[in-house]
Design an enzyme around this catalytic site. Structure first.
Site, PDB file in Angstrom:
ATOM      1  N   ASP A   1       3.285  -4.097   8.237  1.00 15.25           N
ATOM      2  CA  ASP A   1       2.075  -3.303   8.063  1.00 15.25           C
ATOM      3  C   ASP A   1       0.910  -4.264   8.250  1.00 15.25           C
ATOM      4  O   ASP A   1       0.608  -5.067   7.365  1.00 15.25           O
ATOM      5  CB  ASP A   1       2.087  -2.685   6.659  1.00 15.25           C
TER       6      ASP A   1
ATOM      7  N   HIS B   1       0.871  -1.183   0.000  1.00 18.89           N
ATOM      8  CA  HIS B   1       0.000   0.000   0.000  1.00 18.89           C
ATOM      9  C   HIS B   1       0.909   1.234   0.000  1.00 18.89           C
ATOM     10  O   HIS B   1       2.025   1.191   0.536  1.00 18.89           O
ATOM     11  CB  HIS B   1      -0.833  -0.052   1.282  1.00 18.89           C
TER      12      HIS B   1
ATOM     13  N   LYS C   1     -10.245   0.019  10.930  1.00 17.90           N
ATOM     14  CA  LYS C   1     -10.446  -1.214  10.164  1.00 17.90           C
ATOM     15  C   LYS C   1     -10.784  -2.387  11.072  1.00 17.90           C
ATOM     16  O   LYS C   1     -10.979  -3.500  10.611  1.00 17.90           O
ATOM     17  CB  LYS C   1      -9.184  -1.545   9.357  1.00 17.90           C
TER      18      LYS C   1
ATOM     19  N   CYS D   1      -4.826   2.313  -3.622  1.00 19.71           N
ATOM     20  CA  CYS D   1      -3.566   2.847  -3.065  1.00 19.71           C
ATOM     21  C   CYS D   1      -2.406   1.889  -3.280  1.00 19.71           C
ATOM     22  O   CYS D   1      -1.493   1.799  -2.446  1.00 19.71           O
ATOM     23  CB  CYS D   1      -3.696   3.190  -1.583  1.00 19.71           C
TER      24      CYS D   1
ATOM     25  N   GLN E   1      -4.317  -4.868   7.494  1.00 19.66           N
ATOM     26  CA  GLN E   1      -5.328  -5.821   7.029  1.00 19.66           C
ATOM     27  C   GLN E   1      -5.278  -7.154   7.769  1.00 19.66           C
ATOM     28  O   GLN E   1      -6.076  -8.040   7.459  1.00 19.66           O
ATOM     29  CB  GLN E   1      -5.161  -6.081   5.516  1.00 19.66           C
TER      30      GLN E   1
HETATM   31  N1  7TS Z   1      -1.614  -0.512   4.814  1.00 18.69           N
HETATM   32  C1  7TS Z   1      -2.528  -1.317   4.258  1.00 18.69           C
HETATM   33  C2  7TS Z   1      -2.155  -2.727   3.913  1.00 18.69           C
HETATM   34  C3  7TS Z   1      -3.816  -0.828   4.031  1.00 18.69           C
HETATM   35  O1  7TS Z   1      -4.725  -1.639   3.494  1.00 18.69           O
HETATM   36  C4  7TS Z   1      -4.133   0.502   4.387  1.00 18.69           C
HETATM   37  C5  7TS Z   1      -5.467   1.100   4.088  1.00 18.69           C
HETATM   38  C6  7TS Z   1      -3.140   1.271   4.982  1.00 18.69           C
HETATM   39  C7  7TS Z   1      -1.891   0.744   5.172  1.00 18.69           C
HETATM   40  C8  7TS Z   1      -3.393   2.663   5.430  1.00 18.69           C
HETATM   41  O2  7TS Z   1      -4.294   2.681   6.494  1.00 18.69           O
HETATM   42  P1  7TS Z   1      -4.699   4.076   7.145  1.00 18.69           P
HETATM   43  O3  7TS Z   1      -5.689   3.710   8.189  1.00 18.69           O
HETATM   44  O4  7TS Z   1      -3.459   4.668   7.673  1.00 18.69           O
HETATM   45  O5  7TS Z   1      -5.281   4.902   6.032  1.00 18.69           O
HETATM   46  N2  7TS Z   1      -6.157   0.464   3.040  1.00 18.69           N
HETATM   47  C9  7TS Z   1      -7.256   0.967   2.424  1.00 18.69           C
HETATM   48  C10 7TS Z   1      -7.911   0.266   1.417  1.00 18.69           C
HETATM   49  O6  7TS Z   1      -7.592  -0.826   1.021  1.00 18.69           O
HETATM   50  N3  7TS Z   1      -8.938   1.001   0.998  1.00 18.69           N
HETATM   51  O7  7TS Z   1      -8.964   2.154   1.677  1.00 18.69           O
HETATM   52  C11 7TS Z   1      -7.918   2.143   2.585  1.00 18.69           C
END
Ligand code: 7TS
Length: 414
Positions: free
Chosen positions: A203, A127, A229, A370, A206
């Site tokens: 990371d 990501h 999430k 992303c 997920q």
């Molecule tokens: N890393 C992964 C693997 C992610 O899926 C996401 C967000 C992030 C980092 C960033 O998370 P945040 O909470 O800091 O924004 N993924 C997604 C997605 O798949 N669709 O919208 C956000």
């Protein structure tokens, strides 16, 4: 186990008030975008209201009872998160989200430890949050940024791992790909990275919401996740770091709360975890994330993982029946993947497809997710993506399939 009439499943669905609200077209809401953000159970919504109604004050400074209660709630939530991932409590640093947690490591650890000739290893699946910070760090320090490759199904190619690890100081890898659902083979990657002298940042945006994650068993050095999430509020996430590493690292942001002693000329810093928490924290959201962790623990992380595994297998089986009508399904074929399925239907643009699904109440994400370099690597302009969580059922998968059949008819692709 998967049927919507299973009493446990019924209870779970009933815990999420938004799922009972029909769409503006009168359709049942079929929420298949939990990889972007999960829905919230009533208990978490209530925790926010309860905190602001009963316990609200700034933390770590008041000597009055209310402020002490707010501080206790906030620190109790940290302890819950620590237990959830099997960390020691001071090893959990509150951040806004996964992105901020990764940036913390990049700025604090990275600027102090990387140099020309050193390398950072990520993967082609990352990501942007686990990619752009390392690009900037490499540019600032002169370190090299390398990538572990994946095959056409998004599975890791490990043949040249040892060569790729040469000179690497940090392996930064997502546990589960948000675009393809690939589960990284951390049991192989982490020991090999350590043997090569590298630290490992995972990371876990997920994975922590969807399966049991144990930082000690993984022996991971840093791990980042987002509350929103995992049934928690937006604006709160966390970084786990091994205590000795965090203790040796300089602060990231500076100001109030992260200090021990300040003179006009100089400052000494607070101990862990507060050294990394400058300014007033996102108190209520942290407290409600503690409630989300209680909720997930109550359901059972093994139950959630098994539920999503079975639901993904069912979805893949049903979606494969649409392959003759032009449905392309991406990602690893085997069962060992998470509850994320990317697809395209013939030459319909993913955004158009998602809009049609939306008219049926089916929420999926469309675009590059992303992960623009991954889309380019695979040769896809965009994909539509369905992602599952504890409240999804076979009925939701059936609704997705029915909506896809409607799209195929509308666009006359079959
Ligand atoms: N890393 C992964 C693997 C992610 O899926 C996401 C967000 C992030 C980092 C960033 O998370 P945040 O909470 O800091 O924004 N993924 C997604 C997605 O798949 N669709 O919208 C956000």
């Amino acid at each position: 186990m998967l049927a919507t009439d299973d009493p446990k499943q019924q209870r779970i669905i009933g815990d999420f008030p938004i799922l009972a609200k029909p769409t503006s077209r009168g359709k049942r809401l079929v929420y298949l975008d939990s990889a972007a953000s999960s829905q919230k159970p009533q208990a978490v919504i209530d925790a926010l209201v309860h905190f602001y109604t009963n316990d609200n004050a700034n933390i770590h400074r008041g000597v009055y009872e209310l402020a002490e209660r707010a501080t206790a709630d906030f620190e109790a939530a940290r302890e819950k998160v620590a237990q959830f991932v099997n960390a020691d409590t001071p090893e959990i640093i509150w951040t806004r989200n996964t992105t901020e947690a990764i940036n913390l490591v990049s700025y604090s650890w990275g600027l102090a430890n990387l140099y020309p000739g050193a390398a950072i290893l990520a993967s082609q699946l990352e990501h942007h949050s686990n990619l752009v910070p390392w690009q900037l760090l490499a540019a600032k320090t002169g370190a090299e940024l390398r990538f572990l490759e994946v095959d056409a199904e998004g599975r890791f190619k490990l043949e040249d791992l040892d060569r790729k690890l040469r000179g690497v100081k940090l392996l930064a890898i997502s546990h589960i790909s948000n675009s393809l659902g690939t589960i990284a083979p951390l049991d192989i990657l982490i020991p090999r990275a350590h043997a090569a002298g590298a630290l490992v940042l995972v990371d876990a945006a997920q994975s922590v919401p969807h399966m049991p994650v144990d930082v000690k068993r993984l022996d991971v050095d840093f791990l980042a996740a987002s509350g929103h999430k995992m049934c928690g509020p937006t604006g709160i996430g966390f970084l786990y770091g091994k205590r000795a590493l965090l203790e040796a690292m300089p602060p990231f942001l500076t100001g109030g709360d992260m200090i021990r002693e300040v003179a006009y000329e100089s400052t000494t810093f607070n101990e862990l975890p507060w050294k990394f928490e400058a300014g007033t924290s996102n108190i209520a959201d942290a407290v409600a994330l503690g409630t989300a962790v209680d909720y997930l623990t109550g359901v059972g992380m093994d139950w959630i993982r098994n539920h999503e595994r079975a639901l993904t297998a069912y979805a893949l089986e049903r979606l494969r029946m649409l392959e003759p009508r032009g449905l392309a399904i991406y990602g690893p074929r085997e069962e060992q993947r998470a509850g994320v399925i990317s697809f395209n239907l013939a030459d319909i643009h993913a955004h158009d497809l998602a809009s049609i699904l939306d008219t049926e109440g089916v929420c999926v994400r469309a675009g590059h997710h992303c992960t623009m370099p991954l889309m380019r690597r695979m040769g896809w302009p965009a994909t539509a993506r369905a992602s599952f969580y504890l409240y999804n059922t076979e009925d939701d998968v059936d609704a997705l399939v029915t909506a896809l059949e409607k799209a195929a008819r509308l666009f006359k692709v079959a």
